[in-house]
Design an enzyme around this catalytic site. Structure first.
Site, PDB file in Angstrom:
ATOM      1  N   ASP A   1       0.882  -1.177   0.000  1.00 34.97           N
ATOM      2  CA  ASP A   1       0.000   0.000   0.000  1.00 34.97           C
ATOM      3  C   ASP A   1       0.916   1.222   0.000  1.00 34.97           C
ATOM      4  O   ASP A   1       2.123   1.108   0.221  1.00 34.97           O
ATOM      5  CB  ASP A   1      -0.890  -0.001   1.257  1.00 34.97           C
ATOM      6  CG  ASP A   1      -1.812   1.219   1.314  1.00 34.97           C
ATOM      7  OD1 ASP A   1      -2.339   1.623   0.260  1.00 34.97           O
ATOM      8  OD2 ASP A   1      -2.001   1.787   2.411  1.00 34.97           O
ATOM      9  N   SER A   2       0.317   2.397  -0.182  1.00 36.24           N
ATOM     10  CA  SER A   2       1.114   3.620  -0.072  1.00 36.24           C
ATOM     11  C   SER A   2       1.573   3.845   1.370  1.00 36.24           C
ATOM     12  O   SER A   2       2.574   4.515   1.593  1.00 36.24           O
ATOM     13  CB  SER A   2       0.284   4.819  -0.532  1.00 36.24           C
ATOM     14  OG  SER A   2      -0.876   4.928   0.256  1.00 36.24           O
TER      15      SER A   2
ATOM     16  N   TYR B   1      -0.934   8.636  -2.565  1.00 37.15           N
ATOM     17  CA  TYR B   1      -1.056   8.318  -3.992  1.00 37.15           C
ATOM     18  C   TYR B   1      -2.270   9.048  -4.624  1.00 37.15           C
ATOM     19  O   TYR B   1      -2.281   9.294  -5.828  1.00 37.15           O
ATOM     20  CB  TYR B   1      -1.280   6.808  -4.195  1.00 37.15           C
ATOM     21  CG  TYR B   1      -0.044   5.931  -4.093  1.00 37.15           C
ATOM     22  CD1 TYR B   1       1.212   6.424  -3.754  1.00 37.15           C
ATOM     23  CD2 TYR B   1      -0.156   4.554  -4.359  1.00 37.15           C
ATOM     24  CE1 TYR B   1       2.317   5.590  -3.673  1.00 37.15           C
ATOM     25  CE2 TYR B   1       0.945   3.712  -4.284  1.00 37.15           C
ATOM     26  CZ  TYR B   1       2.186   4.231  -3.942  1.00 37.15           C
ATOM     27  OH  TYR B   1       3.270   3.390  -3.874  1.00 37.15           O
TER      28      TYR B   1
ATOM     29  N   CYS C   1     -11.060   2.899   0.149  1.00 31.40           N
ATOM     30  CA  CYS C   1      -9.636   3.175   0.380  1.00 31.40           C
ATOM     31  C   CYS C   1      -9.284   2.367   1.615  1.00 31.40           C
ATOM     32  O   CYS C   1     -10.019   2.402   2.611  1.00 31.40           O
ATOM     33  CB  CYS C   1      -9.430   4.672   0.624  1.00 31.40           C
ATOM     34  SG  CYS C   1      -7.780   5.089   1.234  1.00 31.40           S
ATOM     35  N   THR C   2      -8.167   1.649   1.554  1.00 32.23           N
ATOM     36  CA  THR C   2      -7.846   0.734   2.663  1.00 32.23           C
ATOM     37  C   THR C   2      -7.528   1.482   3.967  1.00 32.23           C
ATOM     38  O   THR C   2      -7.487   0.874   5.028  1.00 32.23           O
ATOM     39  CB  THR C   2      -6.684  -0.206   2.282  1.00 32.23           C
ATOM     40  OG1 THR C   2      -5.599   0.585   1.769  1.00 32.23           O
ATOM     41  CG2 THR C   2      -7.126  -1.214   1.253  1.00 32.23           C
ATOM     42  N   HIS C   3      -7.314   2.800   3.889  1.00 31.62           N
ATOM     43  CA  HIS C   3      -7.129   3.580   5.119  1.00 31.62           C
ATOM     44  C   HIS C   3      -8.455   3.816   5.860  1.00 31.62           C
ATOM     45  O   HIS C   3      -8.452   4.017   7.072  1.00 31.62           O
ATOM     46  CB  HIS C   3      -6.538   4.961   4.798  1.00 31.62           C
ATOM     47  CG  HIS C   3      -5.063   4.977   4.547  1.00 31.62           C
ATOM     48  ND1 HIS C   3      -4.498   4.473   3.406  1.00 31.62           N
ATOM     49  CD2 HIS C   3      -4.034   5.451   5.302  1.00 31.62           C
ATOM     50  CE1 HIS C   3      -3.177   4.648   3.453  1.00 31.62           C
ATOM     51  NE2 HIS C   3      -2.874   5.229   4.599  1.00 31.62           N
TER      52      HIS C   3
ATOM     53  N   CYS D   1      -4.334  -1.519  -1.865  1.00 31.79           N
ATOM     54  CA  CYS D   1      -4.479  -0.081  -2.102  1.00 31.79           C
ATOM     55  C   CYS D   1      -5.490   0.096  -3.227  1.00 31.79           C
ATOM     56  O   CYS D   1      -5.260  -0.387  -4.347  1.00 31.79           O
ATOM     57  CB  CYS D   1      -3.123   0.506  -2.499  1.00 31.79           C
ATOM     58  SG  CYS D   1      -3.197   2.241  -2.981  1.00 31.79           S
ATOM     59  N   ASN D   2      -6.588   0.780  -2.942  1.00 33.91           N
ATOM     60  CA  ASN D   2      -7.630   0.946  -3.965  1.00 33.91           C
ATOM     61  C   ASN D   2      -7.151   1.844  -5.100  1.00 33.91           C
ATOM     62  O   ASN D   2      -7.535   1.650  -6.256  1.00 33.91           O
ATOM     63  CB  ASN D   2      -8.890   1.553  -3.358  1.00 33.91           C
ATOM     64  CG  ASN D   2      -9.448   0.700  -2.257  1.00 33.91           C
ATOM     65  OD1 ASN D   2      -8.793   0.478  -1.248  1.00 33.91           O
ATOM     66  ND2 ASN D   2     -10.646   0.186  -2.445  1.00 33.91           N
ATOM     67  N   THR D   3      -6.316   2.831  -4.757  1.00 37.27           N
ATOM     68  CA  THR D   3      -5.855   3.773  -5.777  1.00 37.27           C
ATOM     69  C   THR D   3      -4.971   3.047  -6.794  1.00 37.27           C
ATOM     70  O   THR D   3      -5.170   3.176  -8.008  1.00 37.27           O
ATOM     71  CB  THR D   3      -5.078   4.935  -5.104  1.00 37.27           C
ATOM     72  OG1 THR D   3      -5.877   5.449  -4.041  1.00 37.27           O
ATOM     73  CG2 THR D   3      -4.777   6.037  -6.090  1.00 37.27           C
TER      74      THR D   3
ATOM     75  N   GLU E   1      -2.555   9.115   8.316  1.00 40.08           N
ATOM     76  CA  GLU E   1      -1.114   8.842   8.372  1.00 40.08           C
ATOM     77  C   GLU E   1      -0.424   9.681   9.448  1.00 40.08           C
ATOM     78  O   GLU E   1       0.644   9.320   9.929  1.00 40.08           O
ATOM     79  CB  GLU E   1      -0.454   9.085   7.008  1.00 40.08           C
ATOM     80  CG  GLU E   1      -0.753   8.008   5.980  1.00 40.08           C
ATOM     81  CD  GLU E   1       0.000   6.697   6.218  1.00 40.08           C
ATOM     82  OE1 GLU E   1       1.012   6.696   6.918  1.00 40.08           O
ATOM     83  OE2 GLU E   1      -0.451   5.658   5.687  1.00 40.08           O
TER      84      GLU E   1
HETATM   85  N1  DGL Z   1      -4.711   3.112   1.037  1.00 38.46           N
HETATM   86  C1  DGL Z   1      -4.645   3.801  -0.238  1.00 38.46           C
HETATM   87  C2  DGL Z   1      -5.882   3.462  -1.036  1.00 38.46           C
HETATM   88  O1  DGL Z   1      -6.486   2.467  -0.732  1.00 38.46           O
HETATM   89  C3  DGL Z   1      -4.406   5.262   0.013  1.00 38.46           C
HETATM   90  C4  DGL Z   1      -4.007   6.011  -1.205  1.00 38.46           C
HETATM   91  C5  DGL Z   1      -3.233   7.266  -0.947  1.00 38.46           C
HETATM   92  O2  DGL Z   1      -2.082   7.163  -0.548  1.00 38.46           O
HETATM   93  O3  DGL Z   1      -3.778   8.371  -1.219  1.00 38.46           O
HETATM   94  O4  DGL Z   1      -6.263   4.090  -1.973  1.00 38.46           O
END
Ligand code: DGL
Length: 273
Positions: free
Chosen positions: A11-12, A43, A185-187, A74-76, A153
Site C-alpha cells: 500500500d502507499s 497516492y 480506500c484501505t485507510h 491499495c484501492n488507488t 497517516e
Molecule cells: N490506502 C490507499 C488506497 O487504498 C491510500 C491512497 C493514498 O495514498 O492516497 O487508496
C-alpha cells in the site's frame, strides 16, 4: 509439498494493514512481507502514470524477493494499475475493489450506492464500471476525500478535523439517499466508527479487507500454493519512510505486534523496474 514462499502485500502507507490484519488471522500459517511506500504517499493526488509506475516498481521488487503472490492492498493502485501489474508479473495478483463492488451490489436494497475514495480512484471510474457490470440499474454516487489519508497517516483519527471532514464527505451521499456506502480506500476502515456515526445505523458500510483475505486464501488453496497448515507463519515489514514512525502507527492499525520494520530506499525500487 507445502509452498514456503511468502505473500507480498503493499500500500502507499499504513492503510493496507487493515487487509494484512485479515490475512494474518485467516492464514496464520502463511508468511507475509508488507511494503508501505511512505516516501511517496499519498497516492490519491498523483497522476495515473505515476501510480502505475510505483505499483510496477513495488510489484517487481516483491517478486524479486521471492513472493508467491502479490496483494495490492491499495484501492488507488488497483483502480489505475491492476491490469498492467497482472500482465507484468509472473505471480498471481489479488486486489481490492472487485470484492467491494460485489458486496455493495448484493447488500443495497434501494440500489443507491455511495463511494468514498481518493481523488484518483474516483477519477478512474473503476467502481462505476464494476457496479454497472453487476447491476446496470444501480446508481453510484462517488465523493473524493483528499483530507483523510494525510490525517490518518499523521495518527489523527479522533480529532475535530477528522469528524468535520467525514461529515463533509458523508453529506452528499446522505442527500443522494445511499443505503450502502463503500469505504473505497484501505485507510478508511480505520475511521469506521466515525463514518458509521455520521451515516447512522441504517446505512451499511462496505470494505473489502475480509473479502480480500478470503480471496487470497482460496487462490492459494486452488493453485496448490499453501504453506504447511500446522506451522505458525512469520511476517515482516518494509517502508520507504521512517521505520520507527511506521512501527508506532502501524501497531495501532494492525492490532497485532509489529516488530520487524526495515527501510527500503525509493531508488532501490526504481532500480529493479
Ligand atoms: N490506502 C490507499 C488506497 O487504498 C491510500 C491512497 C493514498 O495514498 O492516497 O487508496
Amino acid at each position: 509439498m507445502p509452498d514456503s514462499r511468502a505473500v507480498g502485500v503493499f500500500d502507499s502507507g499504513v492503510g493496507g494493514l487493515t487487509v494484512l490484519h485479515e490475512c494474518l488471522v485467516t492464514m496464520p500459517n502463511e508468511d507475509f512481507v508488507y511494503l508501505g511506500d511512505h516516501a511517496r504517499l499519498p497516492y490519491g493526488p498523483r497522476t495515473r502514470d505515476e501510480v502505475r509506475r510505483f505499483a510496477h516498481e513495488i510489484g517487481v521488487y516483491l517478486e524479486r524477493q521471492g513472493v508467491k503472490m502479490v496483494v495490492v492492498a491499495c484501492n488507488t493502485a488497483t483502480s489505475v494499475a491492476l491490469p498492467d501489474l497482472q500482465e507484468q508479473l509472473a505471480v498471481p495478483v489479488v486486489s481490492v475493489i472487485v470484492p467491494e463492488a460485489h458486496a455493495a451490489v448484493q447488500v443495497t436494497r434501494n440500489r443507491s450506492i455511495g463511494l468514498l475514495a481518493t481523488e484518483l480512484t474516483v477519477a478512474s471510474g473503476r467502481y462505476e464500471q464494476l457496479v454497472r457490470t453487476l447491476d446496470a440499474g444501480a446508481r453510484l454516487t462517488a465523493v473524493a476525500c483528499p483530507k483523510l489519508v494525510p490525517l490518518i497517516e499523521a495518527g489523527d483519527t479522533f480529532s475535530d478535523e477528522v469528524t468535520e471532514a467525514v461529515r463533509e464527505y458523508a453529506d452528499p451521499l446522505k442527500a443522494a439517499g445511499c443505503d450502502t456506502v463503500i469505504l473505497g480506500c484501505t485507510h478508511y476502515p480505520l475511521l469506521r466508527p466515525v463514518f458509521q456515526r455520521a451515516f447512522g445505523r441504517d446505512v451499511t458500510l462496505v470494505f473489502s479487507a475480509d473479502e480480500t483475505a478470503r480471496e487470497v486464501a482460496v487462490t492459494l488453496a486452488r493453485k496448490g500454493f499453501e504453506n504447511d497448515a500446522s506451522r505458525e507463519g512469520a511476517y515482516r515489514f518494509l517502508t520507504t519512510g521512517e521505520p520507527d514512525a511506521f512501527r508506532e502507527l502501524g501497531e495501532r492499525f494492525l492490532q497485532l505486534p509489529l516488530a520487524n520494520v526495515e527501510h527500503v530506499e525509493v531508488r532501490e525500487l526504481e532500480a529493479v523496474a
